[in-house]
Design a protein around this motif. Structure first.
Motif, mmCIF file in Angstrom:
data_model
loop_
_atom_site.group_PDB
_atom_site.id
_atom_site.type_symbol
_atom_site.label_atom_id
_atom_site.label_comp_id
_atom_site.label_asym_id
_atom_site.label_seq_id
_atom_site.Cartn_x
_atom_site.Cartn_y
_atom_site.Cartn_z
ATOM 1 N N TYR A 88 18.960 34.371 -15.079
ATOM 2 C CA TYR A 88 17.665 33.902 -15.581
ATOM 3 C C TYR A 88 16.699 33.648 -14.420
ATOM 4 N N GLN A 89 17.150 32.909 -13.426
ATOM 5 C CA GLN A 89 16.255 32.582 -12.319
ATOM 6 C C GLN A 89 15.906 33.824 -11.510
ATOM 7 N N ASN A 90 16.856 34.737 -11.331
ATOM 8 C CA ASN A 90 16.554 35.997 -10.647
ATOM 9 C C ASN A 90 15.473 36.768 -11.399
ATOM 10 N N THR A 91 15.595 36.808 -12.718
ATOM 11 C CA THR A 91 14.636 37.550 -13.536
ATOM 12 C C THR A 91 13.251 36.905 -13.472
ATOM 13 N N ASN A 144 7.212 38.215 -8.768
ATOM 14 C CA ASN A 144 6.974 38.927 -7.509
ATOM 15 C C ASN A 144 6.802 40.431 -7.626
ATOM 16 N N ILE A 145 6.920 40.992 -8.824
ATOM 17 C CA ILE A 145 6.845 42.437 -8.990
ATOM 18 C C ILE A 145 5.482 42.963 -8.531
ATOM 19 N N LYS A 146 5.497 44.114 -7.874
ATOM 20 C CA LYS A 146 4.267 44.774 -7.410
ATOM 21 C C LYS A 146 4.423 46.270 -7.651
ATOM 22 N N GLY A 147 3.343 46.983 -7.598
ATOM 23 C CA GLY A 147 3.409 48.436 -7.647
ATOM 24 C C GLY A 147 2.856 49.033 -8.918
ATOM 25 N N ASP A 173 17.038 37.555 -3.419
ATOM 26 C CA ASP A 173 15.946 37.142 -2.570
ATOM 27 C C ASP A 173 14.658 37.648 -3.228
ATOM 28 N N LYS A 174 13.532 37.346 -2.653
ATOM 29 C CA LYS A 174 12.272 37.786 -3.252
ATOM 30 C C LYS A 174 12.282 39.311 -3.380
ATOM 31 N N VAL A 175 12.221 39.791 -4.613
ATOM 32 C CA VAL A 175 12.249 41.216 -4.899
ATOM 33 C C VAL A 175 10.917 41.595 -5.526
ATOM 34 N N SER A 176 10.206 42.528 -4.900
ATOM 35 C CA SER A 176 8.921 42.967 -5.454
ATOM 36 C C SER A 176 8.958 44.424 -5.903
ATOM 37 N N ASP A 177 9.995 45.144 -5.536
ATOM 38 C CA ASP A 177 10.140 46.550 -5.906
ATOM 39 C C ASP A 177 10.779 46.666 -7.290
#
Length: 157
Positions: A32-35, A41-44, A96-100
């Motif tokens: 849950y927290q990862n999601t 943080n998602i980008k693109g 960790d912070k994932v934006s991809d």
């Protein structure tokens, strides 16, 4: 009858189920927290699509976390409720912070794989304990998550 808990299950089997459900709860909580982190943080170029999908997913995970905790209580035990306890037993690790987007979806698929395996183990335990409540919950989760695995996998192709 003195060996049975309040819902008519053998107390020792109910305790074993509750322990395994606490492990499942830990995995759901980290997932849950990862999601949430993926959502934030998602980008693109797929931002709008994935931002919404990740929110749908973490909303669903939050509901399942509550259902699992309530099932543990129904079995006569207490659900764990702190992240240090979760981190100690969870097979799903904090991301960790994932934006991809692709990396986030791969993390989601790995988490679903872990949950499905744990839930199948709980199906076996709940069947042995004649615990239809836990059995039905796990069966419903597995069916739903197998479809989500197919859908998230299709995104990666």
């Amino acid at each position: 009858m003195g060996n049975l808990n309040a819902i008519g299950l053998q107390a020792d089997k109910a305790n074993d189920l509750a322990e395994k459900l606490n492990v499942l709860l830990a995995n759901y909580s980290i997932f849950y927290q990862n999601t949430r982190g993926y959502h934030w943080n998602i980008k693109g170029d797929k931002f709008f699509e994935l931002h919404v999908k990740f929110e749908e997913l973490y909303d669903d995970l939050r509901l399942k976390i509550d259902e699992i905790a309530e099932r543990i209580l129904t079995l006569g035990e207490s659900p764990a409720h702190n992240y240090s306890a979760y981190a100690a037993v969870s097979l799903i690790k904090e991301s960790d912070k994932v934006s991809d987007g692709v990396e986030a979806v791969k993390g989601i698929l790995e988490s679903f794989k872990t949950l499905i395996i744990l839930q199948r183990e709980l199906l076996d335990l709940s069947g042995d304990a004649d615990d239809e409540g836990t059995n039905a919950l796990m069966s419903d989760y597995i069916r739903e998550q197998e479809k989500l695995v197919w859908m998230y996998s299709a995104f990666l192709k």
